[in-house]
Design a protein around this motif. Sequence first.
Motif, PDB file in Angstrom:
ATOM      1  N   ASP A   1      -4.491  13.729  21.449  1.00  0.00           N
ATOM      2  CA  ASP A   1      -3.155  14.229  22.261  1.00  0.00           C
ATOM      3  C   ASP A   1      -2.292  14.058  20.868  1.00  0.00           C
ATOM      4  OD1 ASP A   1      -3.467  14.326  25.054  1.00  0.00           O
ATOM      5  OD2 ASP A   1      -3.968  12.056  25.061  1.00  0.00           O
ATOM      6  N   ASN A   2      -2.813  13.353  19.803  1.00  0.00           N
ATOM      7  CA  ASN A   2      -1.700  13.324  18.639  1.00  0.00           C
ATOM      8  C   ASN A   2      -2.325  13.901  17.275  1.00  0.00           C
ATOM      9  OD1 ASN A   2       0.877  12.196  19.616  1.00  0.00           O
ATOM     10  ND2 ASN A   2      -0.490  10.482  20.112  1.00  0.00           N
ATOM     11  N   PHE A   3      -3.507  14.824  17.506  1.00  0.00           N
ATOM     12  CA  PHE A   3      -4.052  15.343  16.395  1.00  0.00           C
ATOM     13  C   PHE A   3      -3.047  16.058  15.679  1.00  0.00           C
ATOM     14  CE2 PHE A   3      -8.862  15.980  17.099  1.00  0.00           C
ATOM     15  CZ  PHE A   3      -8.820  14.659  17.343  1.00  0.00           C
ATOM     16  N   GLY A   4      -2.733  16.032  14.364  1.00  0.00           N
ATOM     17  CA  GLY A   4      -1.871  16.818  13.685  1.00  0.00           C
ATOM     18  C   GLY A   4      -0.407  16.426  13.666  1.00  0.00           C
ATOM     19  N   LYS A   5      -0.240  15.249  14.232  1.00  0.00           N
ATOM     20  CA  LYS A   5       1.094  14.662  14.471  1.00  0.00           C
ATOM     21  C   LYS A   5       1.608  14.162  12.968  1.00  0.00           C
ATOM     22  CE  LYS A   5       4.334  12.013  17.492  1.00  0.00           C
ATOM     23  NZ  LYS A   5       4.149  11.024  18.517  1.00  0.00           N
ATOM     24  N   VAL A   6       0.580  13.601  12.373  1.00  0.00           N
ATOM     25  CA  VAL A   6       0.670  13.329  11.067  1.00  0.00           C
ATOM     26  C   VAL A   6      -0.393  14.037  10.060  1.00  0.00           C
ATOM     27  CG1 VAL A   6       0.619  11.617   9.197  1.00  0.00           C
ATOM     28  CG2 VAL A   6       1.482  10.996  11.480  1.00  0.00           C
TER      29      VAL A   6
ATOM     30  N   ARG B   1      -2.042  14.529   6.698  1.00  0.00           N
ATOM     31  CA  ARG B   1      -2.132  14.007   5.607  1.00  0.00           C
ATOM     32  C   ARG B   1      -3.407  14.927   5.176  1.00  0.00           C
ATOM     33  NH1 ARG B   1      -3.004   7.973   4.477  1.00  0.00           N
ATOM     34  NH2 ARG B   1      -0.917   7.987   5.090  1.00  0.00           N
ATOM     35  N   GLU B   2      -4.410  14.817   5.736  1.00  0.00           N
ATOM     36  CA  GLU B   2      -5.757  15.725   5.281  1.00  0.00           C
ATOM     37  C   GLU B   2      -6.111  16.868   6.355  1.00  0.00           C
ATOM     38  OE1 GLU B   2     -10.516  14.577   4.846  1.00  0.00           O
ATOM     39  OE2 GLU B   2      -8.981  13.064   4.136  1.00  0.00           O
ATOM     40  N   PRO B   3      -6.134  18.095   6.145  1.00  0.00           N
ATOM     41  CA  PRO B   3      -6.582  18.890   6.763  1.00  0.00           C
ATOM     42  C   PRO B   3      -7.830  18.845   7.260  1.00  0.00           C
ATOM     43  CG  PRO B   3      -6.722  19.865   4.445  1.00  0.00           C
ATOM     44  CD  PRO B   3      -5.949  18.531   4.583  1.00  0.00           C
ATOM     45  N   PHE B   4      -7.906  19.158   8.840  1.00  0.00           N
ATOM     46  CA  PHE B   4      -9.307  19.117   9.400  1.00  0.00           C
ATOM     47  C   PHE B   4     -10.091  17.664   9.226  1.00  0.00           C
ATOM     48  CE2 PHE B   4      -8.563  23.702   8.225  1.00  0.00           C
ATOM     49  CZ  PHE B   4      -8.590  24.132   9.705  1.00  0.00           C
ATOM     50  N   LEU B   5      -9.504  16.707   9.052  1.00  0.00           N
ATOM     51  CA  LEU B   5      -9.788  15.370   8.980  1.00  0.00           C
ATOM     52  C   LEU B   5     -10.492  15.224  10.233  1.00  0.00           C
ATOM     53  CD1 LEU B   5      -9.866  12.256   7.698  1.00  0.00           C
ATOM     54  CD2 LEU B   5      -7.819  11.875   9.289  1.00  0.00           C
ATOM     55  N   GLU B   6     -10.147  15.639  11.578  1.00  0.00           N
ATOM     56  CA  GLU B   6     -10.904  15.269  12.702  1.00  0.00           C
ATOM     57  C   GLU B   6     -12.106  15.761  12.874  1.00  0.00           C
ATOM     58  OE1 GLU B   6      -9.883  12.729  13.845  1.00  0.00           O
ATOM     59  OE2 GLU B   6      -7.724  12.414  13.273  1.00  0.00           O
ATOM     60  N   PHE B   7     -12.432  17.025  12.373  1.00  0.00           N
ATOM     61  CA  PHE B   7     -13.471  17.953  12.122  1.00  0.00           C
ATOM     62  C   PHE B   7     -14.306  17.431  11.197  1.00  0.00           C
ATOM     63  CE2 PHE B   7     -10.961  21.729  14.596  1.00  0.00           C
ATOM     64  CZ  PHE B   7     -10.673  20.885  15.473  1.00  0.00           C
ATOM     65  N   SER B   8     -14.993  16.476  11.277  1.00  0.00           N
ATOM     66  CA  SER B   8     -15.642  16.114   9.970  1.00  0.00           C
ATOM     67  C   SER B   8     -17.109  16.348  10.319  1.00  0.00           C
ATOM     68  CB  SER B   8     -15.581  14.582   9.954  1.00  0.00           C
ATOM     69  OG  SER B   8     -16.023  13.771  10.830  1.00  0.00           O
ATOM     70  N   LEU B   9     -17.832  15.947   9.486  1.00  0.00           N
ATOM     71  CA  LEU B   9     -19.483  15.662   9.640  1.00  0.00           C
ATOM     72  C   LEU B   9     -19.993  15.107  10.999  1.00  0.00           C
ATOM     73  CD1 LEU B   9     -20.687  15.619   5.825  1.00  0.00           C
ATOM     74  CD2 LEU B   9     -21.493  17.501   7.589  1.00  0.00           C
ATOM     75  N   GLU B  10     -19.267  13.979  11.037  1.00  0.00           N
ATOM     76  CA  GLU B  10     -19.652  12.937  11.789  1.00  0.00           C
ATOM     77  C   GLU B  10     -18.805  13.013  13.395  1.00  0.00           C
ATOM     78  OE1 GLU B  10     -19.581   9.487   9.634  1.00  0.00           O
ATOM     79  OE2 GLU B  10     -20.487  10.548   7.873  1.00  0.00           O
ATOM     80  N   HIS B  11     -17.630  13.412  13.297  1.00  0.00           N
ATOM     81  CA  HIS B  11     -16.971  13.513  14.702  1.00  0.00           C
ATOM     82  C   HIS B  11     -17.321  14.765  15.253  1.00  0.00           C
ATOM     83  CE1 HIS B  11     -13.646  10.532  13.070  1.00  0.00           C
ATOM     84  NE2 HIS B  11     -14.798  10.027  12.851  1.00  0.00           N
TER      85      HIS B  11
END
Length: 392
Positions: free
Chosen positions: A201-206, A208-218
């Motif tokens: 619900d808050n992806f990208g609200k802060v 800092r690192e682009p595509f942090l949430e789309f990692s190898l493991e997430h």
Amino acid sequence: MRKCSICDFSSQKKIYTQKFSIIGKKKAFIYDVVICLKCGFVFASNIPSQKNYEKFYKENTKYSFVDAEKEVPQAVKESNEYYYLLTETFLRNNFKRKRRDLRILDAGCGSGYLLSIFKKHGYKRLMGIDPSPSCRILAKKLYGVDVKTFLISEFKDKKKFDLIILSNVLEHIEDLRNNLLYIASFLKEKGFLFISVPDGDNFGKVMREPFLEFSLEHINYFTITSLTNLCKKFGLDKRHYESRKMETFGAYTSNSFWQKNGNKIGQKITYDKSGEEKIRKYIFYSNKKQEKIKKIISTLIQSSEELVIWGVGSLTSRLLANTNLINANIKFFVDSNKAYQGKKIIGYKILSPENLKNTKHTVLIASYVHSVGIRKTLENNLGYKGKIINLN
């Protein structure tokens, strides 16, 4: 193609494709970020099987903090100290008898830092499980806490628990349905499950690192609606929820408590109307941030300066596969994780930071979370006098 883990529906819509360069692999790893057309859950599709992920976590030492025996990373301290305070408040409000006698399981506990905080505050009936054998060794060595080497799907215990903790676990699991159902079977009736996941619900609200949430493991991207849908399927009623900004990570976590209610298994789910909108905004702002990084990389390519890249995690994997970084004058990579040292990524060796002591190469710090610590290590511990570039 991966079915939706919440409603088991096959029809899905692709909204993004993520690429990675992988240590020891010549071919890029690619997955699609998709939305389920039946319930609105957003997740990664075209990914390895649950067995492949289980093998990865058994062999991977990232979460045991092998190089942090002297000092636990600040990001780990911040999140786990918050988890303890939140849990302590919740338990105080929900248990009349002595809380210190509750039986608590931390599933996916890493090296046991959260369990060590519970132990320090007088909790005695504690257990942790983690697939990495090094986690068990470190937990005993550093904190004297009991950690067993188990995957969630392999765990066995004769007694049930008052509280089971799943902090930063569910976003990693391919087979969500079977794993959540299985671990919840070890809860006492009316027992509680604590879940912390990245907050969709808050992806990208802060940013800092682009595509942090789309990692190898997430590979699962939960809003509170989709997480509620998942838990409702297995008779878990929401008792508390809050979103929290983790300053060190520069991201929000969704933190919630769920009570086991065997009479409510198979409740109807609600279509997640906000999931796609939130993810599309996140992709838009990540692309804007990544464009700024591409300008830094272009400057490095044009200068032809000899470059060492510190860090071979998800950020580096993404940049190598999605930008022109591979065309820079790279000499080698360094990483403080001993599990990576001696291996190769895109054909270049990964070495220990000690190799920077006598070099004049430019160092690109490919980390946002650990950038300050890496710079201090370079300047104070290694005596590095050369040029340092941050991506901030």
